[in-house]
Design an enzyme around this catalytic site. Structure first.
Site, short mmCIF file in Angstrom:
data_model
loop_
_atom_site.label_atom_id
_atom_site.label_comp_id
_atom_site.label_asym_id
_atom_site.label_seq_id
_atom_site.Cartn_x
_atom_site.Cartn_y
_atom_site.Cartn_z
N PRO A 9 0.79 -1.23 0.00
CA PRO A 9 0.00 0.00 0.00
C PRO A 9 0.82 1.28 0.00
O PRO A 9 1.83 1.39 0.69
CB PRO A 9 -0.82 -0.10 1.29
CG PRO A 9 -0.15 -1.14 2.11
CD PRO A 9 0.49 -2.09 1.14
N ASN A 10 0.34 2.21 -0.80
CA ASN A 10 0.87 3.58 -0.93
C ASN A 10 2.16 3.68 -1.72
O ASN A 10 2.61 4.78 -2.02
CB ASN A 10 1.03 4.25 0.45
CG ASN A 10 -0.30 4.40 1.15
OD1 ASN A 10 -1.24 4.91 0.56
ND2 ASN A 10 -0.41 3.91 2.37
N ARG A 17 4.94 11.91 -3.54
CA ARG A 17 4.69 12.45 -2.20
C ARG A 17 5.87 12.08 -1.29
O ARG A 17 6.51 11.05 -1.50
CB ARG A 17 3.42 11.83 -1.58
CG ARG A 17 2.14 12.16 -2.30
CD ARG A 17 1.60 13.52 -1.85
NE ARG A 17 0.29 13.79 -2.41
CZ ARG A 17 0.07 14.28 -3.64
NH1 ARG A 17 1.08 14.53 -4.43
NH2 ARG A 17 -1.17 14.52 -4.05
N TYR A 22 11.11 9.04 0.89
CA TYR A 22 11.09 7.93 -0.06
C TYR A 22 11.72 8.26 -1.42
O TYR A 22 11.67 7.46 -2.34
CB TYR A 22 9.65 7.45 -0.27
CG TYR A 22 9.03 6.91 1.00
CD1 TYR A 22 9.48 5.71 1.54
CD2 TYR A 22 8.02 7.59 1.67
CE1 TYR A 22 8.93 5.21 2.71
CE2 TYR A 22 7.46 7.10 2.84
CZ TYR A 22 7.93 5.90 3.36
OH TYR A 22 7.39 5.39 4.51
N ASN A 71 7.94 -5.85 -0.99
CA ASN A 71 7.84 -4.74 -0.04
C ASN A 71 6.37 -4.63 0.33
O ASN A 71 5.58 -4.02 -0.41
CB ASN A 71 8.36 -3.43 -0.64
CG ASN A 71 8.39 -2.31 0.39
OD1 ASN A 71 7.82 -2.43 1.47
ND2 ASN A 71 9.05 -1.21 0.04
N ALA A 74 3.21 -0.94 4.76
CA ALA A 74 2.66 -0.93 6.13
C ALA A 74 2.14 -2.30 6.56
O ALA A 74 2.16 -2.63 7.76
CB ALA A 74 1.54 0.10 6.21
N GLU A 95 12.36 -10.02 1.45
CA GLU A 95 11.65 -8.84 1.98
C GLU A 95 12.54 -7.62 1.78
O GLU A 95 13.72 -7.65 2.12
CB GLU A 95 11.39 -9.05 3.48
CG GLU A 95 10.76 -7.85 4.15
CD GLU A 95 10.60 -8.02 5.67
OE1 GLU A 95 10.89 -9.13 6.18
OE2 GLU A 95 10.19 -7.05 6.32
N HIS A 97 12.80 -3.16 2.06
CA HIS A 97 12.26 -1.86 2.45
C HIS A 97 13.18 -0.77 1.95
O HIS A 97 14.42 -0.94 1.95
CB HIS A 97 12.09 -1.77 3.97
CG HIS A 97 11.12 -2.77 4.49
ND1 HIS A 97 9.77 -2.65 4.29
CD2 HIS A 97 11.32 -3.95 5.11
CE1 HIS A 97 9.17 -3.71 4.81
NE2 HIS A 97 10.09 -4.52 5.31
N ARG A 104 13.25 3.98 12.58
CA ARG A 104 11.99 4.72 12.59
C ARG A 104 11.15 4.32 13.83
O ARG A 104 11.69 3.82 14.80
CB ARG A 104 11.27 4.47 11.26
CG ARG A 104 12.14 4.90 10.05
CD ARG A 104 11.44 4.72 8.74
NE ARG A 104 10.29 5.60 8.61
CZ ARG A 104 9.40 5.51 7.60
NH1 ARG A 104 9.55 4.59 6.66
NH2 ARG A 104 8.39 6.34 7.55
O1 CA2 Z 1 10.66 1.70 3.81
C1 CA2 Z 1 9.81 1.01 3.24
O2 CA2 Z 1 9.99 0.50 2.14
C2 CA2 Z 1 8.43 0.80 3.90
O3 CA2 Z 1 7.98 -0.51 3.57
C3 CA2 Z 1 7.52 1.84 3.32
C4 CA2 Z 1 6.13 1.82 3.96
C5 CA2 Z 1 6.24 1.89 5.47
O4 CA2 Z 1 4.95 1.77 6.04
C6 CA2 Z 1 7.13 0.80 6.01
O5 CA2 Z 1 7.23 0.95 7.42
C7 CA2 Z 1 8.53 0.90 5.40
C8 CA2 Z 1 5.30 3.02 3.50
C9 CA2 Z 1 5.16 3.13 2.02
C10 CA2 Z 1 4.46 4.42 1.73
O6 CA2 Z 1 5.02 4.95 0.56
C11 CA2 Z 1 4.82 6.26 0.30
C12 CA2 Z 1 5.46 6.76 -0.78
C13 CA2 Z 1 5.34 8.09 -1.09
C14 CA2 Z 1 4.52 8.90 -0.32
C15 CA2 Z 1 3.86 8.38 0.77
C16 CA2 Z 1 3.99 7.05 1.08
#
Ligand code: CA2
Length: 137
Positions: A9-10, A17, A22, A71, A74, A95, A97, A104
């Site tokens: 997700p996201n 964003r 990121y 990946n 969340a 896996e 990230h 974090r």
């Molecule tokens: O660091 C990573 O790859 C995560 O899997 C990214 C997840 C986060 O919840 C994990 O704890 C670590 C979040 C991905 C959200 O991606 C976004 C990208 C751009 C803008 C907002 C969110």
């Protein structure tokens, strides 16, 4: 060698964003770079914001592909279902990230994926995916 990158997700918002966390590259652009870098790998990409769809995709490819780079975003920290799917399939899962989740918030220090994964790569930005692909070669 047939590999699937699965993003949760996201991650469709990458490059659009929160670039300070990121980065500013979209995953589509990065995926094209990966395809050029690994021309001999049949590399595919799937993204979903829906937990059940991610489980369905892991099951769909998990008995025929050579590897999955996952990946779960969340859902990494919440999903017993995705963790069980990773354990249930034969295809090895790495896996990944983008961020170093251990630097974090505490809730990001838990992963329901790691115990079923072949390995874990985190904290190298988008290069985490590149390193995961290399681990299959
Ligand atoms: O660091 C990573 O790859 C995560 O899997 C990214 C997840 C986060 O919840 C994990 O704890 C670590 C979040 C991905 C959200 O991606 C976004 C990208 C751009 C803008 C907002 C969110």
């Amino acid at each position: 060698m047939k590999l699937l990158i699965i993003n949760g997700p996201n991650l469709n918002l990458l490059g659009k964003r929160e670039p300070e966390v990121y980065g500013s590259t979209t995953f589509q652009d990065y995926f094209e770079q990966l395809q050029s870098k690994f021309p001999k790998v049949e590399l595919e990409y799937y993204q979903s914001n829906i937990e059940g769809e991610l489980i369905g995709k892991i099951q769909e490819v998990g008995f025929s592909y050579d590897g999955i780079v996952l990946n779960a975003a969340a859902y990494t920290h919440t999903s017993v279902g995705i963790g069980d799917a990773v354990k249930a399939v034969e295809t090895p899962v790495i896996e990944v990230h983008i961020s170093n989740t251990h630097k974090r918030e505490d809730f990001r220090h838990v992963s329901y994926i790691s115990s079923g994964a072949r390995g874990v790569i985190l904290g190298f930005g988008l290069q985490s995916y590149d390193l995961a692909i290399q681990s299959f070669l």
